[in-house]
Design an enzyme around this catalytic site. Structure first.
Site, PDB file in Angstrom:
ATOM      1  N   ARG A  27     -24.480  78.323  23.550  1.00 35.78           N
ATOM      2  CA  ARG A  27     -23.142  78.783  23.945  1.00 35.78           C
ATOM      3  C   ARG A  27     -22.425  77.779  24.842  1.00 35.78           C
ATOM      4  O   ARG A  27     -21.234  77.919  25.094  1.00 35.78           O
ATOM      5  CB  ARG A  27     -23.253  80.113  24.687  1.00 35.78           C
ATOM      6  CG  ARG A  27     -23.928  81.204  23.899  1.00 35.78           C
ATOM      7  CD  ARG A  27     -24.009  82.455  24.728  1.00 35.78           C
ATOM      8  NE  ARG A  27     -22.714  83.069  24.842  1.00 35.78           N
ATOM      9  CZ  ARG A  27     -22.267  84.037  24.065  1.00 35.78           C
ATOM     10  NH1 ARG A  27     -23.036  84.523  23.128  1.00 35.78           N
ATOM     11  NH2 ARG A  27     -21.071  84.544  24.232  1.00 35.78           N
ATOM     12  N   GLY A  99     -15.468  83.216  29.999  1.00 34.03           N
ATOM     13  CA  GLY A  99     -14.106  83.646  29.684  1.00 34.03           C
ATOM     14  C   GLY A  99     -13.094  82.836  30.466  1.00 34.03           C
ATOM     15  O   GLY A  99     -13.420  81.779  31.010  1.00 34.03           O
ATOM     16  N   GLU A 478     -14.541  70.873   4.590  1.00 36.28           N
ATOM     17  CA  GLU A 478     -15.791  71.184   5.292  1.00 36.28           C
ATOM     18  C   GLU A 478     -16.607  69.902   5.525  1.00 36.28           C
ATOM     19  O   GLU A 478     -17.178  69.712   6.599  1.00 36.28           O
ATOM     20  CB  GLU A 478     -16.574  72.233   4.485  1.00 36.28           C
ATOM     21  CG  GLU A 478     -17.935  72.619   5.005  1.00 36.28           C
ATOM     22  CD  GLU A 478     -17.951  73.165   6.426  1.00 36.28           C
ATOM     23  OE1 GLU A 478     -16.880  73.410   7.009  1.00 36.28           O
ATOM     24  OE2 GLU A 478     -19.059  73.307   6.976  1.00 36.28           O
ATOM     25  N   GLU A 485     -17.505  66.341  13.658  1.00 36.84           N
ATOM     26  CA  GLU A 485     -18.126  67.043  14.792  1.00 36.84           C
ATOM     27  C   GLU A 485     -19.498  66.489  15.153  1.00 36.84           C
ATOM     28  O   GLU A 485     -19.918  66.580  16.300  1.00 36.84           O
ATOM     29  CB  GLU A 485     -18.180  68.567  14.569  1.00 36.84           C
ATOM     30  CG  GLU A 485     -19.177  69.059  13.565  1.00 36.84           C
ATOM     31  CD  GLU A 485     -19.241  70.591  13.529  1.00 36.84           C
ATOM     32  OE1 GLU A 485     -19.335  71.138  12.430  1.00 36.84           O
ATOM     33  OE2 GLU A 485     -19.220  71.220  14.596  1.00 36.84           O
ATOM     34  N   HIS A 501       1.621  61.339  -1.145  1.00 33.87           N
ATOM     35  CA  HIS A 501       2.764  61.827  -0.364  1.00 33.87           C
ATOM     36  C   HIS A 501       2.666  61.424   1.109  1.00 33.87           C
ATOM     37  O   HIS A 501       3.283  62.039   1.955  1.00 33.87           O
ATOM     38  CB  HIS A 501       2.879  63.343  -0.507  1.00 33.87           C
ATOM     39  CG  HIS A 501       3.103  63.764  -1.927  1.00 33.87           C
ATOM     40  ND1 HIS A 501       4.255  63.481  -2.607  1.00 33.87           N
ATOM     41  CD2 HIS A 501       2.275  64.384  -2.812  1.00 33.87           C
ATOM     42  CE1 HIS A 501       4.156  63.925  -3.849  1.00 33.87           C
ATOM     43  NE2 HIS A 501       2.952  64.479  -3.998  1.00 33.87           N
TER      44      HIS A 501
END
Ligand code: F6R
Length: 606
Positions: A27, A99, A478, A485, A501
Site C-alpha cells: 500500500r 487518506g 496496457e 511503470e 495525425h
C-alpha cells in the site's frame, strides 16, 4: 493509500506490528513507523524507506508495549522522509492515517493560535493536535466524534493516547479499515490481508464509524458517537500462497500463474459438459438492461476498454467506458436501463469506489468485477463477479488483468446469447474455444529467451511506442503502461491508425515501436501502419500469432509469434510478451520490480 495496523494485547506487540507492516508494504513503501505505549509514555520510531530500514535503524526487539500502532506511507502531503513518516504524536496522542485531510491548512491556522506546534509538512499532524485540543474539554468518545466532524476529506485512522493507555481508536471515512479479533488481543488494519496471519474473524467499519479497541473488547460507534452493533465475518481461507516461492519477484510468479487464473475463472463460470456459461443469482432481467458503462482506473480501465470491443462485437448493447476519476465529477446522464460495471483488482481504489457510490446514490444497477471479495467495492455493489486469481502482490497488475478480461469476455458472450444477438452455434463454439485458453497461455509463456534479448533495446532509448488496432488497441495501452511503470521509460500506447495525425513526428532512427498485428480483421491495416513507422526509422517489434502465411512486410526488427486462436481470444495471448518485456527491461536496470518508485498497489486516495 498508506497501510495501518494497530494491536491491543496482553503481550508485547512490536514483532506482530512489524510482520503486519511488511504485508502492508504493497500500500506504500516510502517510509515506515511504529508507536507503542510503555510505562506511561508514547515510544515512537520511524524512518524513511522500507520496513527493513526501520528494523535496521532501531532495536525494535526492545520496543516494549502491549498497545501499538504502525504505518507504511505513500506520501501525499510532504516529502517521503523520517519527519513526515507516521505516526505523528503530540505529548498525549499518536496517530497513523491513510487518506487526505482537505481542510488541513485552515485547521492548522486555528490550532497554531491555540499554541500547538507542528513538526512535519503532513496533513495528518493536524489530526493529532485537533484531538489533543478536543480532549482538553471532552471525554474520549465526544472528543473523537467532534474531531471527526471537523475533518474534511478521507481518512482511516489509528490513534493511541498516553493518558488512556488501554485502548486504540480506529475511524473510517472514505478509506477502508477493518477490525480483527484474536485470543487476548484485538487488531485494527487497513485490510484483512494485513490481519490474516493473526485472525480470520473480521468486522469492516463503514463510512463515518469509529471503534474503540481493547485487548478483550471492541466497541463500535456511528458518526454521532452512538454505540452500534456490527457483525463479525469469517474470512475464507485462501489456498494461493502469499510467498514468492522459487521466483525472484512476485510479478514473475504472477505472470506464470496466469494459466491457473484462467482455469479457475473457467471452472467458476463455465459448465464444460454443456458448453454453457453460468452466472448465478444475476439480480436483473436481461430485458431491463439496454446499455452498460464500465468504469475503472489504470490497468482495470484497459480491461473496461477491452470489454467494450467484445460487447460491441457480441451484443447490440450501447457500451460506454469511463476512467473513474473523470466519471465521478462529470454530469452523468443516469438511465434506468443502464448497468454500471466497476472493475478493480483491489476493490479499494478510491476513485472507482466513489464512482460506485455515485451510481448507488442515483439508484443505478451496479456490478463489481473484483479480485478481493472482502473489499469495499465488492461489499457495496449490487452484484459481484469475482476474478478468483488469488492475491496479487506485485504492484504492476498482470494476472488480475487477464482475470478481469476473462470475466468480462464471459459476460459479453452470455449477454449476446441471452439477448439472442449471437447465433447459438457460434456461442457454443466460442465457449468451447475458451476451454483451450489456459494451455495456449501456457505455451505463449515460453518466450523468455527471445524477450530478454529484445528488452535491452527498450532501456537504451528515451521513448517507445506501442501500437494496435481494434481488439489489440487496449492491449497496446496496457503494454505501454507496464513498461513505463516498471522500467521508467517513456512508452506511449496509440491506435496504429492515428499515428499519421500527429505522433508520427516522434518517430526517429532506432526508436523501438511495438506493433500488435494479429491476423484478425485489422491485420492488413495495421501492417500498413507498421510500414509507415519503419519507413521513418523505427525498430519494430512485431507481435502476431502463428500462421502458415508469411508476414507481408520487410525490415521488421524482431518478431514474436504467440499461439493461434480465434480473434476474440488473441488479446489474452498478446498481453503475455508485453508483460515479460516490461519485467525483463526493469530487471536489467536493477529496478525494484514488485515495488516501482512512486506507486502503491492499492490506491485509496483520490
Ligand atoms: C498498473 C496497475 C494500476 C491499477 C489501478 C487500479 O499495473 O496495477 O494501474 O490497475 O491502480 O487498481 P485496482 O484494479 O485495484 O482498482
Amino acid at each position: 493509500m498508506c497501510g495501518i495496523i494497530g494491536i491491543s494485547s496482553n503481550k508485547s506487540v512490536s514483532a506482530s506490528i512489524i510482520n503486519s507492516l511488511k504485508k502492508l508494504e504493497y500500500r506504500g513503501y516510502d517510509s515506515a513507523g511504529i508507536a507503542t505505549l510503555f510505562e506511561g509514555e508514547i515510544k515512537e520510531v520511524k524512518s524513511e524507506g522500507r520496513v527493513d530500514t526501520l528494523e535496521q535503524n532501531f532495536d525494535l526487539k526492545n520496543l516494549k508495549g502491549n498497545i501499538g500502532i504502525g504505518h507504511v506511507r505513500w506520501a501525499t502531503h510532504g516529502k517521503p522522509n523520517s519527519v513526515n513518516a507516521h505516526p505523528h504524536s503530540s505529548h498525549n496522542v499518536s496517530v497513523v492515517h491513510n487518506g487526505i485531510i482537505e481542510n488541513s491548512t485552515i485547521l492548522k491556522k486555528y490550532l497554531t493560535t491555540k499554541g500547538h506546534v507542528f513538526k512535519s509538512q503532513t496533513d495528518t499532524e493536524v489530526i493529532v493536535h485537533l484531538i489533543t485540543e478536543n480532549l482538553k474539554a471532552d471525554d474520549l468518545e465526544i472528543a473523537i466524534t467532534k474531531t471527526l466532524n471537523q475533518l474534511h476529506g478521507s481518512f482511516a485512522l489509528g490513534i493511541v493516547f498516553k493518558d488512556i493507555p488501554d485502548l486504540i481508536v480506529g475511524a473510517r471515512r472514505g478509506s477502508p479499515l477493518a477490525v480483527g479479533y484474536g485470543p487476548n488481543e484485538n487488531y485494527l488494519g487497513s485490510d484483512s490481508y494485513a490481519l490474516k496471519a493473526m485472525t480470520n474473524k473480521i468486522t469492516y467499519l463503514d463510512d463515518g464509524e469509529f471503534c474503540i479497541i481493547k485487548k478483550d473488547q471492541v466497541l463500535f460507534f456511528n458518526e454521532d458517537g452512538i454505540k452500534i452493533n456490527k457483525k463479525i465475518l469469517k474470512l475464507s481461507s485462501n489456498e494461493v500462497s502469499y510467498e514468492k516461492g522459487d521466483f525472484k519477484h512476485f510479478m514473475a510468479k504472477e505472470i506464470e500463474e496466469q494459466p491457473i487464473t484462467i482455469k479457475t475463472g473457467i471452472k467458476e463460470y463455465i459448465d464444460k459438459t454443456n458448453s454453457e456459461i453460468n452466472i448465478y443469482n444475476f439480480p436483473w432481467k436481461i430485458s431491463e438492461i439496454n446499455s452498460i458503462t464500465l468504469i475503472g482506473c489504470g490497468t482495470a480501465y484497459h480491461s473496461c476498454m477491452m470489454a467494450k470491443y467484445w460487447f460491441e462485437e457480441l451484443t447490440k448493447l450501447d457500451i460506454n467506458i469511463d476512467i473513474a476519476s473523470e466519471f465521478r465529477y462529470r454530469k452523468n446522464r443516469f438511465k434506468k436501463d443502464s448497468l454500471y460495471i466497476f472493475v478493480s483488482q483491489s476493490g479499494e481504489t478510491a476513485d472507482t469506489y466513489a464512482a460506485l457510490d455515485l451510481c448507488k446514490r442515483n439508484n443505478m444497477k451496479t456490478c463489481a468485477v473484483v479480485n478481493v471479495i472482502e473489499s469495499s467495492i465488492a461489499r457495496d455493489a449490487n452484484f459481484v463477479l469475482p476474478i478468483h486469481c488469488g492475491p496479487e502482490i506485485g504492484v504492476a497488475s498482470t494476472k488480475a488483468f487477464l482475470g478481469q478480461i476473462l470475466i468480462l469476455y464471459i459476460l459479453s458472450l452470455k449477454f449476446g446469447s441471452l439477448r439472442n444477438e449471437i447465433n447459438k452455434n457460434t456461442y457454443k463454439d466460442k465457449v468451447k474455444e475458451l476451454l483451450n485458453l489456459p494451455s495456449l497461455i501456457e505455451k505463449s509463456l515460453l518466450i523468455d529467451n527471445d524477450i530478454q534479448a529484445i528488452s535491452s533495446t527498450f532501456n537504451e532509448v528515451k521513448g517507445s511506442m506501442f501500437l494496435g488496432r481494434g481488439f489489440s488497441y487496449p492491449i497496446a495501452l496496457e503494454g505501454a503502461l507496464k513498461l513505463k511503470e516498471l522500467s521508467y521509460v517513456h512508452a506511449e500506447g496509440y491506435p496504429a491508425g492515428e499515428m499519421k495525425h500527429g505522433p508520427l513526428a516522434l518517430i526517429e532512427d532506432g526508436m523501438p515501436v511495438v506493433v500488435l498485428a494479429p491476423r484478425d480483421n485489422y491485420y492488413k491495416k495495421t501492417i500498413s501502419n507498421m510500414q509507415e513507422v519503419i519507413a521513418r526509422g523505427a525498430k519494430v517489434l512485431l507481435i502476431t500469432n502463428k500462421s502458415k502465411d508469411e508476414i507481408i512486410s520487410e525490415n521488421i526488427w524482431e518478431t514474436i509469434e504467440v499461439e493461434n486462436t480465434n480473434e476474440d481470444l488473441l488479446p489474452f495471448l498478446l498481453t503475455i510478451p508485453l508483460q515479460k518485456l516490461a519485467y525483463y527491461s526493469a530487471l536489467k536496470k536493477g529496478y525494484d520490480i514488485d515495488k516501482p518508485r512512486n506507486l502503491a498497489k492499492s490506491v485509496t486516495v483520490e
